[in-house]
Design a protein around this motif. Structure first.
Motif, mmCIF file in Angstrom:
data_model
loop_
_atom_site.group_PDB
_atom_site.id
_atom_site.type_symbol
_atom_site.label_atom_id
_atom_site.label_comp_id
_atom_site.label_asym_id
_atom_site.label_seq_id
_atom_site.Cartn_x
_atom_site.Cartn_y
_atom_site.Cartn_z
ATOM 1 N N GLN A 129 0.824 -1.203 0.000
ATOM 2 C CA GLN A 129 0.000 0.000 0.000
ATOM 3 C C GLN A 129 0.863 1.260 0.000
ATOM 4 N N LEU A 130 2.017 1.186 0.648
ATOM 5 C CA LEU A 130 2.933 2.322 0.642
ATOM 6 C C LEU A 130 3.390 2.625 -0.783
ATOM 7 N N LYS A 131 3.694 1.584 -1.533
ATOM 8 C CA LYS A 131 4.106 1.775 -2.922
ATOM 9 C C LYS A 131 2.980 2.387 -3.750
ATOM 10 N N LYS A 132 1.754 1.948 -3.497
ATOM 11 C CA LYS A 132 0.598 2.517 -4.191
ATOM 12 C C LYS A 132 0.419 3.982 -3.819
ATOM 13 N N ALA A 133 0.665 4.289 -2.548
ATOM 14 C CA ALA A 133 0.545 5.671 -2.092
ATOM 15 C C ALA A 133 1.548 6.569 -2.802
ATOM 16 N N ILE A 134 2.780 6.099 -2.922
ATOM 17 C CA ILE A 134 3.824 6.876 -3.590
ATOM 18 C C ILE A 134 3.456 7.105 -5.050
ATOM 19 N N ASN A 135 2.969 6.068 -5.716
ATOM 20 C CA ASN A 135 2.558 6.219 -7.116
ATOM 21 C C ASN A 135 1.383 7.172 -7.250
ATOM 22 N N ALA A 136 0.487 7.161 -6.268
ATOM 23 C CA ALA A 136 -0.645 8.089 -6.292
ATOM 24 C C ALA A 136 -0.156 9.531 -6.179
ATOM 25 N N LEU A 137 0.810 9.749 -5.295
ATOM 26 C CA LEU A 137 1.350 11.094 -5.110
ATOM 27 C C LEU A 137 2.025 11.611 -6.373
ATOM 28 N N LEU A 138 2.647 10.713 -7.112
ATOM 29 C CA LEU A 138 3.338 11.103 -8.345
ATOM 30 C C LEU A 138 2.375 11.609 -9.414
ATOM 31 N N THR A 139 1.112 11.238 -9.279
ATOM 32 C CA THR A 139 0.085 11.712 -10.227
ATOM 33 C C THR A 139 -0.855 12.714 -9.553
ATOM 34 N N ASN A 140 -0.353 13.323 -8.464
ATOM 35 C CA ASN A 140 -1.089 14.370 -7.740
ATOM 36 C C ASN A 140 -2.428 13.884 -7.176
ATOM 37 N N LYS A 141 -2.452 12.638 -6.740
ATOM 38 C CA LYS A 141 -3.645 12.078 -6.124
ATOM 39 C C LYS A 141 -3.374 11.819 -4.644
ATOM 40 N N THR A 142 -4.435 11.713 -3.870
ATOM 41 C CA THR A 142 -4.291 11.336 -2.468
ATOM 42 C C THR A 142 -4.537 9.833 -2.348
ATOM 43 N N TYR A 143 -4.136 9.286 -1.211
ATOM 44 C CA TYR A 143 -4.298 7.839 -1.000
ATOM 45 C C TYR A 143 -4.602 7.570 0.466
ATOM 46 N N ILE A 144 -5.484 6.596 0.683
ATOM 47 C CA ILE A 144 -5.740 6.105 2.031
ATOM 48 C C ILE A 144 -5.910 4.593 1.945
ATOM 49 N N THR A 145 -5.398 3.890 2.933
ATOM 50 C CA THR A 145 -5.559 2.438 2.986
ATOM 51 C C THR A 145 -7.022 2.086 2.697
ATOM 52 N N PRO A 146 -7.266 1.216 1.710
ATOM 53 C CA PRO A 146 -8.643 0.917 1.274
ATOM 54 C C PRO A 146 -9.615 0.560 2.391
ATOM 55 N N GLU A 147 -9.168 -0.252 3.355
ATOM 56 C CA GLU A 147 -10.100 -0.668 4.409
ATOM 57 C C GLU A 147 -10.473 0.458 5.363
ATOM 58 N N LEU A 148 -9.783 1.598 5.268
ATOM 59 C CA LEU A 148 -10.121 2.740 6.120
ATOM 60 C C LEU A 148 -10.816 3.850 5.338
ATOM 61 N N ASP A 149 -10.965 3.669 4.065
ATOM 62 C CA ASP A 149 -11.564 4.706 3.225
ATOM 63 C C ASP A 149 -12.966 5.068 3.695
ATOM 64 N N TYR A 150 -13.692 4.099 4.217
ATOM 65 C CA TYR A 150 -15.058 4.346 4.661
ATOM 66 C C TYR A 150 -15.116 5.362 5.795
ATOM 67 N N LEU A 151 -14.015 5.478 6.555
ATOM 68 C CA LEU A 151 -13.993 6.415 7.676
ATOM 69 C C LEU A 151 -14.176 7.848 7.201
ATOM 70 N N LEU A 152 -13.585 8.157 6.044
ATOM 71 C CA LEU A 152 -13.689 9.510 5.515
ATOM 72 C C LEU A 152 -15.028 9.745 4.841
ATOM 73 N N GLN A 153 -15.686 8.660 4.439
ATOM 74 C CA GLN A 153 -16.975 8.774 3.765
ATOM 75 C C GLN A 153 -18.145 8.777 4.749
ATOM 76 N N ASN A 154 -17.864 8.378 5.992
ATOM 77 C CA ASN A 154 -18.925 8.256 6.990
ATOM 78 C C ASN A 154 -19.518 9.628 7.325
ATOM 79 N N LYS A 155 -20.774 9.816 6.996
ATOM 80 C CA LYS A 155 -21.428 11.104 7.203
ATOM 81 C C LYS A 155 -21.501 11.479 8.677
ATOM 82 N N LYS A 156 -21.479 10.490 9.539
ATOM 83 C CA LYS A 156 -21.574 10.755 10.977
ATOM 84 C C LYS A 156 -20.352 11.499 11.513
ATOM 85 N N THR A 157 -19.232 11.438 10.779
ATOM 86 C CA THR A 157 -18.012 12.092 11.269
ATOM 87 C C THR A 157 -17.753 13.429 10.601
ATOM 88 N N LYS A 158 -18.448 13.726 9.526
ATOM 89 C CA LYS A 158 -18.129 14.911 8.745
ATOM 90 C C LYS A 158 -18.494 16.216 9.434
#
Length: 221
Positions: A124-153
Motif C-alpha cells: 500500500q505504501l508503494k501505491k501511495a507513492i505512485n498516487a502522489l506522483l500523479t497528484n492524487k491522495t491515498y488512504i488504505t482501502p479498508e479505512l476509506d469508509y472512515l472519511l466517507q462516513n457522514k456521521k463524522t463529517k
C-alpha cells in the motif's frame, strides 16, 4: 519519482523495511530519524544545504524514553515541517484508525496519503507513492469508509474534546472550568449542556453513556 525521502519512525525493523521498499522503487537517497526533533533538524539542514527532501513518511506515535524531546508526535512534526515547506508531500504511516484523527490529518494538516500499518502496508505504501506522483491522495482501502462516513463529517474539534472529557467521567461543571482555563468556547454550563444534547440527537443516543459508546464504535474518540 521522488529523489530524497525522510522517514520519521522510531523502530529499526520498520525503518529497514521502508528503506528496502523505497529502494525497490528506485529511490536512492533515504534518511531516517527515530525522534521527531532529529527529523526536523535533518529537514532544516537539507534545505539549508540546497539538497532538500521531497517526501516525508512519518509515524504518528513515538515511544517515550530517557531523552527529553520538544516534538513528541508525528502530528507536531508535520505541523512544524509544513510551516517551512507547505507543499511538501507527506505520507503518514501509522496504526491509528480513529476517523476524526485521519480526517483532520487530510483536512487540517494537508497530508497526501495515509497508510495503515498492517499485513499489506508495504504494498500500500508503494501505491501511495505512485498516487502522489500523479497528484492524487491515498488512504488504505479498508479505512476509506472512515472519511466517507457522514456521521463524522460534521463533528469538529470542540465536539471531540467534549466527548473525550465525558468518556473520562468528567462532570459538566468541571468541563466548564476546564474549557474556560483552556479558552475553549463556548464554555458556559448551559452551552455545553446544549451541545451534549445536540450530539445525543445527532447520534440518536439514549443517554450520555450510549453517546460515548456510539462515538467509540465509530472511532471518533
Amino acid at each position: 519519482m521522488f529523489k530524497k525521502v525522510l522517514i520519521a519512525e522510531d523502530f529499526d525493523s520498520i525503518n529497514i523495511a521502508l528503506k528496502q521498499s523505497l529502494e525497490s522503487l528506485g529511490i536512492q537517497e533515504i534518511e531516517y530519524a527515530k525522534y521527531c526533533d532529529d527529523a526536523l533538524l535533518k529537514f532544516k539542514r537539507a534545505k539549508q544545504d540546497n539538497n532538500p527532501f521531497d517526501l516525508l513518511i512519518s509515524d504518528l506515535s513515538f515511544v517515550e524514553d530517557y531523552r527529553k524531546v520538544n516534538i513528541a508526535s508525528g502530528e507536531k512534526l508535520i505541523e512544524a515541517i509544513k510551516k517551512i515547506e507547505p507543499e511538501l508531500p507527506i505520507i503518514v504511516y501509522s496504526v491509528e484508525d480513529k476517523s476524526y484523527i485521519i480526517k483532520s490529518l487530510f483536512e487540517e494538516q494537508n497530508i497526501n496519503a495515509f497508510v495503515h500499518k498492517g499485513r499489506n502496508s508495504i504494498s500500500q505504501l508503494k501505491k501511495a507513492i505512485n498516487a502522489l506522483l500523479t497528484n492524487k491522495t491515498y488512504i488504505t482501502p479498508e479505512l476509506d469508509y472512515l472519511l466517507q462516513n457522514k456521521k463524522t463529517k460534521e463533528i469538529d474539534s470542540y465536539d471531540i474534546s467534549l466527548l473525550n472529557y465525558l468518556a473520562d467521567g468528567v462532570a459538566i461543571e468541571q468541563i466548564e472550568t476546564l474549557f474556560k482555563k483552556l479558552n475553549i468556547t463556548p464554555n458556559s454550563k448551559s452551552s455545553i449542556e446544549k451541545r451534549v444534547s445536540k450530539l445525543k440527537d445527532y447520534f440518536k443516543a439514549k443517554n450520555t453513556l450510549n453517546l460515548i459508546a456510539i462515538t467509540k464504535d465509530l472511532g471518533i474518540i
